[in-house]
Every structure is written in structure tokens, then in C-alpha cells.
Design a protein around this motif. Structure first.
Motif, short mmCIF file in Angstrom:
data_model
loop_
_atom_site.label_atom_id
_atom_site.label_comp_id
_atom_site.label_asym_id
_atom_site.label_seq_id
_atom_site.Cartn_x
_atom_site.Cartn_y
_atom_site.Cartn_z
N ASP A 9 -6.85 -3.61 1.35
CA ASP A 9 -6.28 -3.33 0.03
C ASP A 9 -4.83 -3.79 -0.05
O ASP A 9 -4.40 -4.39 -1.04
N ARG A 10 -4.08 -3.52 1.00
CA ARG A 10 -2.67 -3.92 0.99
C ARG A 10 -2.54 -5.44 1.03
O ARG A 10 -1.64 -6.02 0.39
N THR A 11 -3.42 -6.10 1.78
CA THR A 11 -3.39 -7.56 1.85
C THR A 11 -3.65 -8.19 0.49
O THR A 11 -2.91 -9.08 0.04
N VAL A 12 -4.71 -7.72 -0.18
CA VAL A 12 -5.06 -8.29 -1.48
C VAL A 12 -3.99 -7.96 -2.52
O VAL A 12 -3.65 -8.79 -3.36
N THR A 13 -3.43 -6.76 -2.45
CA THR A 13 -2.38 -6.37 -3.39
C THR A 13 -1.15 -7.26 -3.24
O THR A 13 -0.54 -7.68 -4.23
N ASN A 14 -0.79 -7.59 -2.00
CA ASN A 14 0.43 -8.34 -1.75
C ASN A 14 0.25 -9.85 -1.87
O ASN A 14 1.22 -10.57 -2.16
N THR A 15 -0.96 -10.34 -1.61
CA THR A 15 -1.16 -11.80 -1.58
C THR A 15 -2.12 -12.30 -2.65
O THR A 15 -2.19 -13.51 -2.88
N GLY A 16 -2.89 -11.42 -3.24
CA GLY A 16 -3.84 -11.83 -4.26
C GLY A 16 -5.20 -12.20 -3.75
O GLY A 16 -6.11 -12.47 -4.54
N PRO A 21 3.19 2.43 1.56
CA PRO A 21 3.83 1.32 0.84
C PRO A 21 5.09 1.77 0.12
O PRO A 21 5.11 2.85 -0.48
N ARG A 23 7.64 2.09 -2.71
CA ARG A 23 7.57 1.97 -4.16
C ARG A 23 8.91 1.48 -4.70
O ARG A 23 9.96 1.99 -4.32
#
Length: 308
Positions: free
Chosen positions: A237-244, A275, A277
Motif C-alpha cells: 500500500d505504501r509503495t503504490v501510494t508513493n509511486t503510483g 507514514p 503526515r
């Protein structure tokens, strides 16, 4: 009853006192046993040493390396290539006749593969039994495990080749799987890992294909670090959030940073690496300052009229 001390019951095989002191200080039984063999019988090929001392190839190499580090033996340092020895047909035929354990392994292997083994395949199987030192009952479990893995990956009716069996045998030797209990535990752990990998494949949105070998190695490495699927889903989730998108090397850096911090469960990760904010700046509304000045002017005017 008076306790009697131990004493040697046969002729003495002497060794230098310095060597004896080094062996005692090392606390390594394999190391001492190999040194005694050399002192008593001289050098011998690795397969013969494994048979004589009841050691696997891995244990024998570790003991020899330790003796070399202690300065008690020389030579042998160039034997770095991993591979089975070259056996002659006469050696294998002779052992097959005299060794019931290998006969059973050979018959079981031919039954699983569905055909008689070639000379090269027989030499490989014999090397697994003789050089790697896996017990006969463990090799039989290994053979069935390899056959099941092959059917699962390639479909019904497919059987492994001897090269695949040899590679898996080295895995078992390196993990020191030498008993049926250890073999059962290893296979159970592999089943759990397989379930976790499949769960993560779906969680990562990979539904129309199987994982590539590189993708599988990433996931297997993370699981071996002690992460459960739920924690890895947070990293996804963090990967997709940060890199798309799912970028495996980016996600690997996240997971390994958590491992270095000792964070492996979702709860530990939330507490120790939540994460950050972004703090939003105060919102400035257009004209707000003008309205404030107007209100202040009207208030002064009202106060002046009331007093006048």
C-alpha cells in the motif's frame, strides 16, 4: 561404589600436544574426529571420509575448513566447485549389490519417474546418497516432494528430471535436513509459504498470470525475514501510494528498512514507522484581511457614536 576414571582400552595413536590443545579449545567434535582420522589413516577422498565419519559433505567441508584455520592441515583449499564426484559404473554396481539402502532408493526413484534410470542419472542419485550423505528414507521423501512440486508447477503427468532433484538435495543438505521429522517440518513450512505467496499475489492485484521467478524470489525473501502477508500488504500500500504502481525494488527497500528496525507485524510498523503526515499551512481566504479591517473600523465608529 567407587567411581573409576575412564582409560583407553587399546593402543594409543599420538598427536602433538599443541594440536590437541587447539582441538580442545575449538570445542568442535567434527573437527577433532577428522583430525584423528588423518592422524590414524592419512588423507582420503571426500566421499570416503563422509562414509567413514558419518558426515554430510557440508559437515565435512566445515570441519576441514576449521582444521585449516587452526593451522592443523594444509591443502584442499582449491576444492571449491560444488558438484558430485565422478563415480565409475563398477563402483555403483558394487554398492548396489551390497547396500540395501541404495537399492531401495533406486527402486523408489524409478517408480516415481516411471522409467529406468540412465547411467548418468544413476550416478547422480548415487552421489546424493553417497557423497551428500542424505539417509535413504529422507531421500525417498525428497523424491516424492520433488515429484509433487513438479506436478503443481507444470501440471499432471509431469515428473522432475535428475538435475532438479539434485538441486533440491543440495537445499536439504544446506539446511541440514537429515531426519524424517526435519523433512516433514520443511515440507509443512513450504506449504505455508506457498499459501502466503498466493495470498500476496492476489493482494498485489496479479490475477491473470503467475508470478515471475524474480517476483517470487522477492516475496520468498520477505517471508524468510519473518514478515507475514498482512505486514507485506502494508508495504504494498505504501509503495503504490508513493509511486503510483507496484515497484518491487522500492517495496524491497521499505520491507528491509522495517526489518533493520525490528518491525515485522502491522502493529509494530504502525507504532514504529507510521507514514508522516504533511502539515497543511493555514488557509488564507481572499479578502479576509480587508473584512477584518472593515469590522474594526465599524466597531470604532459605533463606539464613538454611542459615547457622543
Amino acid at each position: 561404589m567407587e567411581e573409576r576414571g575412564y582409560r583407553l582400552s587399546a593402543e594409543v595413536c599420538s598427536m602433538p600436544a599443541e594440536a590437541a590443545d587447539k582441538l580442545i579449545e575449538s570445542g568442535d567434535g567434527d573437527c577433532a574426529l577428522l583430525y584423528i582420522y588423518f592422524a590414524r589413516r592419512g588423507s582420503a577422498p571426500a566421499p570416503e571420509l563422509c562414509r567413514a565419519l558419518g558426515m554430510t559433505a557440508k559437515r565435512l567441508k566445515a570441519a576441514a575448513d576449521k582444521l585449516r584455520a587452526l593451522g592443523l592441515v594444509t591443502g584442499g583449499a582449491e576444492e571449491k566447485a560444488e558438484g558430485l564426484p565422478e563415480y565409475t559404473a563398477e563402483e555403483i554396481v558394487s554398492r548396489t549389490r551390497s547396500d540395501g539402502g541404495f537399492r531401495d532408493v533406486l527402486a523408489e526413484c524409478e517408480s516415481i519417474l516411471g522409467h529406468a534410470l540412465s547411467g548418468a542419472d544413476t550416478r547422480t542419485l548415487f552421489g546424493i546418497y553417497d557423497y551428500l550423505g542424505l539417509p535413504a528414507d529422507v531421500i525417498m521423501v525428497l523424491l516424492h516432494h520433488c515429484a509433487e512440486e513438479c506436478r503443481r508447477r507444470y501440471g499432471p503427468g509431469r515428473v522432475p528430471n535428475m538435475r532438479q532433484i539434485e538441486r533440491e538435495a543440495y537445499v536439504w543438505v544446506n539446511r541440514e535436513i537429515m531426519t524424517l521429522e526435519q523433512a516433514d517440518e520443511y515440507i509443512r513450512a513450504r506449504e505455508e509459504q506457498r499459501g502466503a505467496i498466493e495470498q500476496l499475489r492476489r493482494a498485489f492485484g496479479i490475477r491473470d498470470r503467475q508470478l515471475s521467478p524474480t517476483e517470487r524470489r522477492y516475496i520468498e525473501g520477505w517471508l524468510e525475514l519473518g514478515f507475514r502477508p498482512e505486514a507485506l500488504e502494508l508495504a504494498y500500500d505504501r509503495t503504490v501510494t508513493n509511486t503510483g504502481s507496484l515497484k518491487w525494488n522500492y517495496m524491497d527497500r521499505i520491507v528491509r528498512s522495517w526489518h533493520e528496525k525490528g518491525l515485522h507485524t502491522p502493529e509494530e510498523i504502525e507504532r514504529g514507522d507510521a507514514p508522516r503526515r504533511r502539515q497543511s499551512a493555514p488557509v488564507s481566504r481572499p479578502g479576509a484581511e480587508v473584512r477584518a479591517e472593515e469590522l474594526e473600523r465599524m466597531k470604532r465608529l459605533y463606539d464613538k457614536l454611542r459615547k457622543g
